[in-house]
Design an enzyme around this catalytic site. Structure first.
Site, PDB file in Angstrom:
ATOM      1  N   SER A 137       0.823  -1.217   0.000  1.00  0.00           N
ATOM      2  CA  SER A 137       0.000   0.000   0.000  1.00  0.00           C
ATOM      3  C   SER A 137       0.849   1.254   0.000  1.00  0.00           C
ATOM      4  O   SER A 137       0.382   2.309  -0.411  1.00  0.00           O
ATOM      5  CB  SER A 137      -0.875   0.041   1.260  1.00  0.00           C
ATOM      6  OG  SER A 137      -1.938  -0.841   1.152  1.00  0.00           O
ATOM      7  N   HIS A 158      -2.326  -3.529  -6.715  1.00  0.00           N
ATOM      8  CA  HIS A 158      -2.813  -3.077  -5.414  1.00  0.00           C
ATOM      9  C   HIS A 158      -4.314  -3.299  -5.309  1.00  0.00           C
ATOM     10  O   HIS A 158      -5.099  -2.632  -5.987  1.00  0.00           O
ATOM     11  CB  HIS A 158      -2.458  -1.600  -5.209  1.00  0.00           C
ATOM     12  CG  HIS A 158      -2.801  -1.092  -3.852  1.00  0.00           C
ATOM     13  ND1 HIS A 158      -3.534   0.039  -3.635  1.00  0.00           N
ATOM     14  CD2 HIS A 158      -2.514  -1.594  -2.619  1.00  0.00           C
ATOM     15  CE1 HIS A 158      -3.683   0.228  -2.336  1.00  0.00           C
ATOM     16  NE2 HIS A 158      -3.077  -0.753  -1.702  1.00  0.00           N
ATOM     17  N   GLU A 170      -5.451  -1.314  -8.589  1.00  0.00           N
ATOM     18  CA  GLU A 170      -4.513  -0.352  -9.163  1.00  0.00           C
ATOM     19  C   GLU A 170      -3.335  -1.152  -9.732  1.00  0.00           C
ATOM     20  O   GLU A 170      -2.719  -1.938  -9.013  1.00  0.00           O
ATOM     21  CB  GLU A 170      -4.027   0.623  -8.089  1.00  0.00           C
ATOM     22  CG  GLU A 170      -5.126   1.560  -7.613  1.00  0.00           C
ATOM     23  CD  GLU A 170      -4.665   2.539  -6.529  1.00  0.00           C
ATOM     24  OE1 GLU A 170      -5.157   3.678  -6.529  1.00  0.00           O
ATOM     25  OE2 GLU A 170      -3.834   2.170  -5.674  1.00  0.00           O
ATOM     26  N   ASN A 208      -4.784   5.856  -2.244  1.00  0.00           N
ATOM     27  CA  ASN A 208      -4.270   6.220  -0.921  1.00  0.00           C
ATOM     28  C   ASN A 208      -3.582   7.580  -0.895  1.00  0.00           C
ATOM     29  O   ASN A 208      -3.535   8.235   0.140  1.00  0.00           O
ATOM     30  CB  ASN A 208      -3.328   5.133  -0.391  1.00  0.00           C
ATOM     31  CG  ASN A 208      -4.118   3.933   0.122  1.00  0.00           C
ATOM     32  OD1 ASN A 208      -5.311   4.041   0.407  1.00  0.00           O
ATOM     33  ND2 ASN A 208      -3.472   2.788   0.215  1.00  0.00           N
TER      34      ASN A 208
HETATM   35  P1  NAI Z   1      -1.799  -9.575   7.257  1.00  0.00           P
HETATM   36  O1  NAI Z   1      -0.982  -9.298   8.454  1.00  0.00           O
HETATM   37  O2  NAI Z   1      -3.251  -9.893   7.395  1.00  0.00           O
HETATM   38  O3  NAI Z   1      -1.121 -10.792   6.429  1.00  0.00           O
HETATM   39  C1  NAI Z   1       0.239 -10.888   6.152  1.00  0.00           C
HETATM   40  C2  NAI Z   1       0.602 -12.367   6.089  1.00  0.00           C
HETATM   41  O4  NAI Z   1       1.923 -12.501   5.562  1.00  0.00           O
HETATM   42  C3  NAI Z   1       0.604 -13.059   7.465  1.00  0.00           C
HETATM   43  O5  NAI Z   1      -0.213 -14.214   7.411  1.00  0.00           O
HETATM   44  C4  NAI Z   1       2.081 -13.425   7.679  1.00  0.00           C
HETATM   45  O6  NAI Z   1       2.251 -14.649   8.382  1.00  0.00           O
HETATM   46  C5  NAI Z   1       2.591 -13.538   6.260  1.00  0.00           C
HETATM   47  N1  NAI Z   1       4.023 -13.334   6.100  1.00  0.00           N
HETATM   48  C6  NAI Z   1       4.797 -12.389   6.678  1.00  0.00           C
HETATM   49  N2  NAI Z   1       6.071 -12.516   6.252  1.00  0.00           N
HETATM   50  C7  NAI Z   1       6.096 -13.554   5.386  1.00  0.00           C
HETATM   51  C8  NAI Z   1       7.118 -14.171   4.603  1.00  0.00           C
HETATM   52  N3  NAI Z   1       8.375 -13.719   4.624  1.00  0.00           N
HETATM   53  N4  NAI Z   1       6.774 -15.227   3.820  1.00  0.00           N
HETATM   54  C9  NAI Z   1       5.504 -15.685   3.786  1.00  0.00           C
HETATM   55  N5  NAI Z   1       4.501 -15.121   4.487  1.00  0.00           N
HETATM   56  C10 NAI Z   1       4.801 -14.077   5.281  1.00  0.00           C
HETATM   57  O7  NAI Z   1      -1.577  -8.313   6.292  1.00  0.00           O
HETATM   58  P2  NAI Z   1      -2.526  -7.752   5.124  1.00  0.00           P
HETATM   59  O8  NAI Z   1      -3.464  -6.752   5.680  1.00  0.00           O
HETATM   60  O9  NAI Z   1      -3.055  -8.902   4.354  1.00  0.00           O
HETATM   61  O10 NAI Z   1      -1.472  -6.932   4.238  1.00  0.00           O
HETATM   62  C11 NAI Z   1      -0.518  -7.571   3.430  1.00  0.00           C
HETATM   63  C12 NAI Z   1       0.045  -6.582   2.410  1.00  0.00           C
HETATM   64  O11 NAI Z   1      -1.036  -6.036   1.652  1.00  0.00           O
HETATM   65  C13 NAI Z   1       0.807  -5.390   2.978  1.00  0.00           C
HETATM   66  O12 NAI Z   1       1.871  -5.090   2.119  1.00  0.00           O
HETATM   67  C14 NAI Z   1      -0.219  -4.265   2.965  1.00  0.00           C
HETATM   68  O13 NAI Z   1       0.367  -3.005   2.839  1.00  0.00           O
HETATM   69  C15 NAI Z   1      -0.991  -4.607   1.703  1.00  0.00           C
HETATM   70  N6  NAI Z   1      -2.363  -4.101   1.650  1.00  0.00           N
HETATM   71  C16 NAI Z   1      -3.175  -4.165   2.744  1.00  0.00           C
HETATM   72  C17 NAI Z   1      -4.490  -3.691   2.673  1.00  0.00           C
HETATM   73  C18 NAI Z   1      -5.404  -3.765   3.845  1.00  0.00           C
HETATM   74  O14 NAI Z   1      -6.451  -3.096   3.826  1.00  0.00           O
HETATM   75  N7  NAI Z   1      -5.128  -4.567   4.864  1.00  0.00           N
HETATM   76  C19 NAI Z   1      -5.027  -3.105   1.424  1.00  0.00           C
HETATM   77  C20 NAI Z   1      -4.117  -3.180   0.313  1.00  0.00           C
HETATM   78  C21 NAI Z   1      -2.828  -3.627   0.454  1.00  0.00           C
END
Ligand code: NAI
Length: 302
Positions: A137, A158, A170, A208
């Site tokens: 993001s 995105h 995006e 964003n």
């Molecule tokens: P989350 O915390 O729900 O999920 C992240 C997952 O990645 C976790 O299950 C974790 O165990 C896993 N993980 C961490 N390091 C890892 C690695 N090295 N190898 C494999 N798995 C790994 O986070 P979320 O909210 O899903 O966000 C993920 C990405 O998406 C971030 O970059 C965030 O900026 C982006 N994003 C988030 C949005 C939101 O509204 N939550 C919207 C758009 C993008």
């Protein structure tokens, strides 16, 4: 759209096999949509428990979708669920699964170094034609891509939360992303049933970059005493037709997430007042009042 140097490897990759790294909120949502639209998906995370939970979540969501979409055809609905679930496999070893991937899409923790390490390692293992993309993001795609030797085959995809519901993707091209890669990412978004917009690799892309400064100005407006939270929310809902007021939206997104993104941008752009800090936001985050998920942010939740 940026035209970088062209990939010598392959042109216009049709994306069928997708590796999604990170089975959290976003990764699981993207996996659900990709599997439902006929892609074969491998979901990767750090341990089996997270992956089990992610697949269970996908199954639960599919059941809800089917209840609405196939209300009068329960058998077709069941078939839809089974087909989608058959398209999903899981792994804790990204290195071994990327060999068969047309696209590696990353949705792990929002940390530049960790994302760079991940892609740097996978770059050596993935086939030449494989496109890499990040769902970040707030981090520059260019910086994430810099750990690889496939700058022409690297872009941003995105998505928005919740992924199965939100229509927008995006698609981000860096100055090195090739036209072929960009077209493949656009086509993939279309196949997912999403509407895509083309973005440059600028902070916050389109949504964003406009949304976060808006939320910050709203908080500053409230700090100045120019309006109550309730009145500001009502004003933006009824005056602009927005479905949520800005304080409701900030609580929904998470105040820690808002602060984390703003901190990154203000560090990178210290002279831009649009990215300036807010004392109130800092205080709420320090108190653990992070929004809906903790039961309190700008508002209290039961
Ligand atoms: P989350 O915390 O729900 O999920 C992240 C997952 O990645 C976790 O299950 C974790 O165990 C896993 N993980 C961490 N390091 C890892 C690695 N090295 N190898 C494999 N798995 C790994 O986070 P979320 O909210 O899903 O966000 C993920 C990405 O998406 C971030 O970059 C965030 O900026 C982006 N994003 C988030 C949005 C939101 O509204 N939550 C919207 C758009 C993008």
């Amino acid at each position: 759209v940026c035209r970088g140097f062209s990939s010598s490897a392959v042109r216009n990759v049709v994306i069928k096999h997708v590796t999604i790294i990170g089975g959290g909120q976003m990764g699981a949502g993207i996996a659900q949509v990709a599997a439902s639209t006929g892609h074969s998906v491998t979901l990767v995370d750090t341990n089996e428990d997270i992956l089990k939970k992610a697949v269970k979540g996908i199954e639960g969501n599919l059941k809800r979708v089917v209840k609405k979409k196939f209300a009068d055809k329960p058998e077709a609905g069941e078939e839809f669920i089974q087909k989608a679930l058959q398209n999903v496999s899981t792994s804790t070893d990204a290195g071994s699964v990327v060999r068969d991937s047309d696209l590696v899409l990353e949705a792990i923790v929002e940390n530049l170094k960790i994302k760079q390490d991940l892609f740097g390692g996978l770059d050596k293992l993935a086939p030449a034609h494989t496109i890499f993309a990040s769902n970040t993001s707030s981090l520059p795609i260019t910086d994430i891509a810099s750990s690889t030797n496939r700058l022409d085959r690297f872009g941003g995809l995105h998505f928005f939360n919740p992924v199965p519901v939100m229509k927008l993707v995006e698609v981000i091209a860096t100055s090195a992303t090739s036209q072929e890669t960009f077209d493949s990412l656009l086509n993939f978004s279309k196949k997912l049933g999403k509407t895509s917009v083309s973005c440059k690799d600028t902070p916050g892309f389109i949504v964003n970059r406009l949304l976060l400064p808006y939320i910050m100005e709203v908080i500053r407006m409230y700090e100045r005493g120019d309006g109550s939270k309730e009145d500001i929310d009502i004003a933006m809902k009824l005056g602009c037709g927005y479905p949520m007021g800005p304080f409701e939206l900030a609580d929904y997104v998470g105040l820690d997430t808002v602060k984390f993104i703003m901190d990154g941008w203000s560090a990178a752009n210290p002279d831009n007042p649009v990215f300036a800090q807010s004392e109130l936001l800092t205080k709420l985050v320090a108190e653990g009042k992070l929004g809906k998920k903790t039961g309190e942010g700008f508002y209290k939740y039961k």
